[in-house]
Design an enzyme around this catalytic site. Structure first.
Site, PDB file in Angstrom:
ATOM      1  N   ASP A  91       0.776  -1.200  -0.048  1.00  0.00           N
ATOM      2  CA  ASP A  91      -0.245   0.139  -0.096  1.00  0.00           C
ATOM      3  C   ASP A  91       0.928   1.345   0.099  1.00  0.00           C
ATOM      4  O   ASP A  91       0.322   2.326  -0.606  1.00  0.00           O
ATOM      5  CB  ASP A  91      -0.974  -0.135   1.278  1.00  0.00           C
ATOM      6  CG  ASP A  91      -1.834  -1.069   1.053  1.00  0.00           C
ATOM      7  OD1 ASP A  91      -2.711  -1.057   0.116  1.00  0.00           O
ATOM      8  OD2 ASP A  91      -1.977  -1.857   2.216  1.00  0.00           O
TER       9      ASP A  91
ATOM     10  N   GLU B  76       0.300 -12.726   4.245  1.00  0.00           N
ATOM     11  CA  GLU B  76       1.381 -12.034   3.540  1.00  0.00           C
ATOM     12  C   GLU B  76       2.904 -11.809   4.278  1.00  0.00           C
ATOM     13  O   GLU B  76       3.956 -12.026   3.838  1.00  0.00           O
ATOM     14  CB  GLU B  76       0.890 -10.569   3.293  1.00  0.00           C
ATOM     15  CG  GLU B  76      -0.092 -10.510   2.140  1.00  0.00           C
ATOM     16  CD  GLU B  76      -0.814  -9.075   2.009  1.00  0.00           C
ATOM     17  OE1 GLU B  76      -1.197  -9.004   0.936  1.00  0.00           O
ATOM     18  OE2 GLU B  76      -0.713  -8.284   2.935  1.00  0.00           O
TER      19      GLU B  76
END
Length: 293
Positions: free
Chosen positions: A129, A148
């Protein structure tokens, strides 16, 4: 408009993609379909070029266990891997970070595995992000940051791919939603209070945005809190990560610190900027040799 280099798919690549995705509606290989692949926006083209460059450099012939991350850049990662050909991919196993990447792997006819079967991964390529100057990053906008991080830690090499909008000096500059924090559902109210006291008065439980009523639920059955912190906190993301992680009820924190080998950012002009762990910055121009700074 994107650089023409970003829009130039050779026939071998197109054949590989449409072999894996035969239902793709713009199929130039299928003579019954007259439409050609759509022109990508500048941002999408940047994502694709970053993904292609990262795969070409890091998913090599000797790599057999490959982690596939989450986010809007990752479909291009899978496309480029498919384009490497059936011979290379036949003996590979692909480990997903969540439902999206699992679906991409399955639809591409790649062999699906899980991290409990393959706890050591050759390379994982994932999105982000936002990424700072030291390659620390915010992840978790898609609520997959627990898996992740497991795949990032399991990988011998962890690589980030993103477009130019995610490239920052300090985390929180462009990604304003806050630090994603996966939490045990029964503990969320206490943790909101803890986070308000820690320095994030704007911390909130992430709610579903479509037809589902109530909070977002992760693939692991947990809730997500988004906790914005001011710039002074975000300048030291590892310290902030440690403080949040010590709160009882926190499952995982979407701050990934000191983990990435490199970050690939597709640029608006059709090139790629690569930031390396050791501080090097490399600019890749499709028409020229790579330059290092």
């Amino acid at each position: 408009m994107p650089s023409p280099a970003l829009l130039n798919l050779d026939r071998e690549y197109v054949l590989a993609i449409h072999s894996a995705f035969p239902d793709f509606e713009h199929n130039p290989v299928n003579p019954n379909v007259k439409a050609v692949a759509p022109v990508l926006s500048t941002v999408e083209a940047a994502k694709r070029f970053a993904a292609f460059t990262a795969v070409d450099r890091h998913v090599l012939q000797q790599h057999k266990i490959i982690g596939i991350g989450s986010g809007s850049t990752v479909p291009y990662v899978v496309e480029r891997i498919v384009a490497q050909g059936e011979d290379l991919n036949r003996d590979r196993v692909f480990i997903p970070t969540g439902f999206q990447s699992k679906e991409l792997i399955v639809k591409a006819n790649l062999r699906l595995g899980d991290v409990d079967q393959y706890p050591t991964i050759d390379v994982t390529i994932d999105g982000a992000d936002e990424v700072d100057h030291d390659l620390n990053c915010i992840k978790g906008g898609g609520a997959c940051h627990l898996r992740e991080k497991v795949l990032a830690e399991a990988a011998e090499t962890w690589v980030i791919v993103a477009d130019y909008r995610k490239n920052s000096q300090v985390l929180g500059t462009t990604y304003k939603a806050g630090v994603p924090i996966e939490v045990a559902p029964f503990a969320y109210a206490k943790l909101l209070q803890n986070l308000h006291r820690l320095g994030s008065p704007g911390a909130v439980l992430r709610m579903a945005q479509t037809s589902k009523a109530g909070p977002i639920v992760t693939d692991n059955g947990n809730f997500v809190i988004d906790a914005p912190f001011d710039e002074e906190w975000m300048k030291e993301p590892h310290d902030l990560l440690t403080k949040i992680k010590m709160l009882t009820g926190v499952v995982e924190v979407g701050l990934f610190c000191g983990m990435a080998e490199a970050a690939y950012f597709g640029t608006a002009d059709g090139n790629v900027t690569i930031k390396w762990r050791d501080g090097r910055v490399e600019k890749v121009d499709v028409d020229k040799p790579a330059s290092k700074q």
